[in-house]
Design an enzyme around this catalytic site. Sequence first.
Site, PDB file in Angstrom:
ATOM      1  N   ILE A 124      43.240  43.771  42.514  1.00 22.79           N
ATOM      2  CA  ILE A 124      44.572  43.381  42.986  1.00 22.79           C
ATOM      3  C   ILE A 124      44.519  41.857  42.900  1.00 22.79           C
ATOM      4  CG2 ILE A 124      46.203  43.323  44.898  1.00 22.79           C
ATOM      5  CD1 ILE A 124      45.016  45.979  45.875  1.00 22.79           C
ATOM      6  N   PRO A 125      45.113  41.282  41.851  1.00 20.46           N
ATOM      7  CA  PRO A 125      44.826  39.890  41.470  1.00 20.46           C
ATOM      8  C   PRO A 125      45.485  38.810  42.328  1.00 20.46           C
ATOM      9  CG  PRO A 125      46.424  40.820  39.970  1.00 20.46           C
ATOM     10  CD  PRO A 125      46.028  41.931  40.907  1.00 20.46           C
ATOM     11  N   CYS A 126      45.061  38.702  43.574  1.00 19.89           N
ATOM     12  CA  CYS A 126      45.595  37.676  44.469  1.00 19.89           C
ATOM     13  C   CYS A 126      45.239  36.270  43.984  1.00 19.89           C
ATOM     14  CB  CYS A 126      45.118  37.913  45.892  1.00 19.89           C
ATOM     15  SG  CYS A 126      43.336  38.053  46.073  1.00 19.89           S
ATOM     16  N   HIS A 127      44.236  36.155  43.116  1.00 20.64           N
ATOM     17  CA  HIS A 127      43.866  34.841  42.584  1.00 20.64           C
ATOM     18  C   HIS A 127      44.958  34.266  41.685  1.00 20.64           C
ATOM     19  CE1 HIS A 127      42.480  37.738  39.541  1.00 20.64           C
ATOM     20  NE2 HIS A 127      42.684  36.775  38.650  1.00 20.64           N
TER      21      HIS A 127
END
Length: 158
Positions: A124-127
Amino acid sequence: MYYDIIESPIGPILLAGNEKGLKHLDFLKGKKRIEIPADWIENKKFFREAARQLEAYFSGKLESFDLKLAPEGTDFQKSVWKALCEIPYGETRTYKEIAVSIGKPRAYRAVGLANNRNPIAIIIPCHRVIGSDGKLTGYASGLDIKEFLLKLEENNLR
């Protein structure tokens, strides 16, 4: 709950989940002590596919993950995490853009909090979420890891 610890270019990563899916991906770099609950069972076989996909991601051969996920959170948090999964590989969005995309244009601070509480980093690409000024802002695992992930994706798009 099952768990495994895998190696990566940014240090060891803890994976945890059950039959419902992957529930946690945590970076262990810099943590002096790792506390794994006594009822968790180490199971490398259970995480074989997740480990394979993460290795492909770090090698620049995978842009999106195909894993069963089961993050725990509020409905709002889950809506934010779903929106994060829609950010294309190598691109970024601001907290405000995420807030608008989920129909809550004034909730950008709450989006930031949900982003910070993402239990399944990378996948889950919160970056991929940045400040409205284009700067890298808070990342629970440290801005050095966020910068590494963004540069990895940027370099693999070329």
